[in-house]
Design a protein around this motif. Structure first.
Motif, PDB file in Angstrom:
ATOM      1  N   ALA A 179       0.820  -1.211   0.000  1.00  0.00           N
ATOM      2  CA  ALA A 179       0.000   0.000   0.000  1.00  0.00           C
ATOM      3  C   ALA A 179       0.854   1.260   0.000  1.00  0.00           C
ATOM      4  O   ALA A 179       1.874   1.326   0.704  1.00  0.00           O
ATOM      5  CB  ALA A 179      -0.924   0.001   1.209  1.00  0.00           C
ATOM      6  N   PRO A 180       0.482   2.269  -0.797  1.00  0.00           N
ATOM      7  CA  PRO A 180       1.225   3.537  -0.788  1.00  0.00           C
ATOM      8  C   PRO A 180       1.209   4.165   0.603  1.00  0.00           C
ATOM      9  O   PRO A 180       0.256   4.009   1.361  1.00  0.00           O
ATOM     10  CB  PRO A 180       0.447   4.395  -1.789  1.00  0.00           C
ATOM     11  CG  PRO A 180      -0.306   3.421  -2.636  1.00  0.00           C
ATOM     12  CD  PRO A 180      -0.637   2.269  -1.734  1.00  0.00           C
ATOM     13  N   GLY A 181       2.271   4.893   0.909  1.00  0.00           N
ATOM     14  CA  GLY A 181       2.375   5.538   2.210  1.00  0.00           C
ATOM     15  C   GLY A 181       3.151   4.687   3.191  1.00  0.00           C
ATOM     16  O   GLY A 181       3.449   3.517   2.943  1.00  0.00           O
ATOM     17  N   GLY A 182       3.489   5.275   4.329  1.00  0.00           N
ATOM     18  CA  GLY A 182       4.233   4.541   5.352  1.00  0.00           C
ATOM     19  C   GLY A 182       5.582   4.068   4.882  1.00  0.00           C
ATOM     20  O   GLY A 182       6.029   2.967   5.217  1.00  0.00           O
ATOM     21  N   GLY A 183       6.249   4.861   4.064  1.00  0.00           N
ATOM     22  CA  GLY A 183       7.550   4.465   3.530  1.00  0.00           C
ATOM     23  C   GLY A 183       7.486   3.982   2.098  1.00  0.00           C
ATOM     24  O   GLY A 183       8.513   3.925   1.417  1.00  0.00           O
ATOM     25  N   ASN A 184       6.309   3.603   1.649  1.00  0.00           N
ATOM     26  CA  ASN A 184       6.146   3.208   0.246  1.00  0.00           C
ATOM     27  C   ASN A 184       5.786   4.420  -0.606  1.00  0.00           C
ATOM     28  O   ASN A 184       5.011   5.272  -0.171  1.00  0.00           O
ATOM     29  CB  ASN A 184       5.034   2.163   0.105  1.00  0.00           C
ATOM     30  CG  ASN A 184       5.436   0.820   0.670  1.00  0.00           C
ATOM     31  OD1 ASN A 184       6.617   0.489   0.754  1.00  0.00           O
ATOM     32  ND2 ASN A 184       4.450   0.026   1.057  1.00  0.00           N
ATOM     33  N   ASP A 185       6.352   4.493  -1.814  1.00  0.00           N
ATOM     34  CA  ASP A 185       6.042   5.614  -2.698  1.00  0.00           C
ATOM     35  C   ASP A 185       4.638   5.441  -3.290  1.00  0.00           C
ATOM     36  O   ASP A 185       3.949   4.453  -3.033  1.00  0.00           O
ATOM     37  CB  ASP A 185       7.086   5.730  -3.810  1.00  0.00           C
ATOM     38  CG  ASP A 185       7.219   4.435  -4.605  1.00  0.00           C
ATOM     39  OD1 ASP A 185       6.183   3.819  -4.910  1.00  0.00           O
ATOM     40  OD2 ASP A 185       8.358   4.036  -4.930  1.00  0.00           O
ATOM     41  N   SER A 186       4.236   6.414  -4.077  1.00  0.00           N
ATOM     42  CA  SER A 186       2.909   6.380  -4.695  1.00  0.00           C
ATOM     43  C   SER A 186       3.026   6.541  -6.209  1.00  0.00           C
ATOM     44  O   SER A 186       2.214   7.221  -6.839  1.00  0.00           O
ATOM     45  CB  SER A 186       2.020   7.492  -4.115  1.00  0.00           C
ATOM     46  OG  SER A 186       1.831   7.329  -2.731  1.00  0.00           O
ATOM     47  N   ASN A 187       4.037   5.895  -6.795  1.00  0.00           N
ATOM     48  CA  ASN A 187       4.202   6.010  -8.242  1.00  0.00           C
ATOM     49  C   ASN A 187       3.138   5.192  -8.975  1.00  0.00           C
ATOM     50  O   ASN A 187       2.474   4.334  -8.377  1.00  0.00           O
ATOM     51  CB  ASN A 187       5.619   5.600  -8.663  1.00  0.00           C
ATOM     52  CG  ASN A 187       5.949   4.162  -8.299  1.00  0.00           C
ATOM     53  OD1 ASN A 187       5.100   3.274  -8.375  1.00  0.00           O
ATOM     54  ND2 ASN A 187       7.190   3.921  -7.896  1.00  0.00           N
ATOM     55  N   PRO A 188       2.925   5.453 -10.262  1.00  0.00           N
ATOM     56  CA  PRO A 188       1.871   4.754 -11.004  1.00  0.00           C
ATOM     57  C   PRO A 188       2.014   3.236 -10.992  1.00  0.00           C
ATOM     58  O   PRO A 188       0.999   2.521 -10.980  1.00  0.00           O
ATOM     59  CB  PRO A 188       2.011   5.317 -12.426  1.00  0.00           C
ATOM     60  CG  PRO A 188       2.629   6.663 -12.243  1.00  0.00           C
ATOM     61  CD  PRO A 188       3.567   6.503 -11.088  1.00  0.00           C
ATOM     62  N   GLU A 189       3.244   2.746 -10.993  1.00  0.00           N
ATOM     63  CA  GLU A 189       3.447   1.292 -10.983  1.00  0.00           C
ATOM     64  C   GLU A 189       2.901   0.670  -9.703  1.00  0.00           C
ATOM     65  O   GLU A 189       2.183  -0.332  -9.731  1.00  0.00           O
ATOM     66  CB  GLU A 189       4.936   0.966 -11.140  1.00  0.00           C
ATOM     67  CG  GLU A 189       5.506   1.289 -12.504  1.00  0.00           C
ATOM     68  CD  GLU A 189       5.897   2.753 -12.660  1.00  0.00           C
ATOM     69  OE1 GLU A 189       5.754   3.524 -11.674  1.00  0.00           O
ATOM     70  OE2 GLU A 189       6.314   3.134 -13.781  1.00  0.00           O
TER      71      GLU A 189
END
Length: 410
Positions: free
Chosen positions: A235-245
């Protein structure tokens, strides 16, 4: 398998069809003892009439029981036959990474050549050219395995990435064509290889393929759990990016989880997961094909309709189609596999509400978009049989013609 006695071949194909000796005997009008003796070689099969009866019950070409390769069907470009299944199985069962400890692996293709072949295979799948794809899969799998087994240094992870994709392609095609256990095996292999590729998103898509195979095998709860578990990690957020992939892979995991929940009749979970995917699709903005997911706002609506069908709410699927899908630019821009798949779901929805004419029209429209998606999928044959059985009088000519092409009796 050519060297096996004919009785062993009968036993092999009976097992593949998941028939007990008793069920097989009943369908043949023979005793269980007779079947047992044939399979053990105690009783000879020396009458072609009996051989053809056995082949008919096992739904295969009689020449396979004789250890010969059957003639290819005239419609071979749109479906799969037993020979192709066994060739794919043989390729999936290879362990080239282990064999390199003992012998030299044949010269594999280069990374550039393999990348081109994998991209072509993905497009072949998304254009629903399943017959073309299944003929190419055995060599594609062997080539990807060979490359992965010898790649080292900077080439190791890209080679593993390509092999993981090949396993996913194989899983997707095999699931479409009703070879669900092989589809699960290929998807499971993809998950293992993805770890070596060091790409969490590739592993996420592999999870989606595993969930699809589990769902096809009737294991809805494990399919739901594996999709939601990995979706939470990606899931995006929390250290994960939010790129389209990442958004695309995450969104597809949520949608696949929704399909599993729908199969279980869990309306609340379906709603929650689809709503979550809707937020992601909105953030993405348009339908895209990152990691070959085709995820976006339109594909979201296709899954909303499909989930409604699984829940037995055909009216909701039809309403979704008419209000949010039909005639939309996003739908027309999707590749043929996605559009024809939706028409199959729509046909199921119309059948649920008793509009058989519209169900037939949806199947015919799907066939025009991608014949293999309609003519070769077991679920499409079930829908066709259901609609024909309930239709009063002669069906419309286009529908009757499609039924003939599919081999479904009127």
């Amino acid at each position: 398998m050519d060297e096996l006695p004919i009785g062993r071949r009968v036993a092999y194909w009976r097992g593949r069809r998941k028939m007990s000796q008793q069920v097989f005997a009943d369908r043949l009008g023979k005793s269980k003892s007779w079947v047992d003796k044939v399979e053990r070689g105690v009783r000879r099969l020396d009458k072609f009439s009996v051989l053809y009866e056995i082949a008919d019950v096992l739904q295969l070409d009689a020449s396979l029981l004789l250890g010969k390769e059957p003639e290819r069907r005239a419609d071979g470009l749109t479906c799969i036959d037993e020979v192709e299944v066994e060739e794919i199985r043989s390729a999936l069962e290879r362990y080239d990474s282990m064999s390199t400890f003992f012998a030299t692996t044949p010269q594999p293709p280069s990374l550039a050549e393999m990348t081109k072949s994998v991209n072509h295979a993905w497009l072949t799948f998304q254009y629903a050219r399943y017959g073309v794809l299944t003929r190419a899969l055995p060599k594609l799998v062997r080539d990807a395995q060979a490359l992965d087994s010898v790649a080292n240094g900077d080439d190791a992870q890209p080679a593993a990435h390509l092999l993981g994709q090949v396993y996913q392609i194989a899983s997707s095609a095999l699931r479409k064509l009703g070879e669900y256990e092989l589809a699960w095996l290929a998807a499971d292999r993809s998950m293992a290889v993805s770890q070596r590729a060091d790409d969490p998103l590739l592993a996420g898509v592999a999870t989606y393929r595993v969930g699809s195979a589990l769902l096809a095998l009737g294991r809805a709860r494990p399919a739901l759990e594996v999709n939601v578990s990995v979706a939470n990690r990606l899931a995006p957020g929390g250290g994960n990016d939010s790129n389209p992939e990442r958004l695309s892979v995450y969104g597809m995991l949520l949608l696949q989880g929704a399909m599993a929940a729908a199969r279980m009749g869990d309306n609340n979970t379906v709603r929650d997961l689809v709503n979550g995917a809707e937020e992601v699709a909105g953030a993405l903005g348009s339908d895209q094909n990152h990691y070959w997911t085709s995820f976006g706002p339109t594909n979201l609506e296709l899954h909303r309709a499909a989930a409604a069908v699984e829940l037995g709410e055909g009216w909701q699927a039809v309403d979704t189609h008419e209000q949010k899908i039909m005639g939309q630019d996003g739908f027309n821009a999707l590749l043929p596999e996605r559009r024809a798949h939706h028409m199959l779901d729509l046909a199921r929805g119309f059948a649920q509400i008793g509009d058989l004419d519209k169900a037939g029209e949806a199947l015919v429209d799907g066939d025009r978009l991608a014949p293999s998606e309609i003519r070769c999928r077991p679920i499409a044959h079930e829908v066709m049989s259901n609609v024909l059985r309930r239709t009063r009088g002669a069906p419309p000519a286009p529908f009757a013609e499609l039924a003939e092409h599919m081999g479904v009796g009127i």
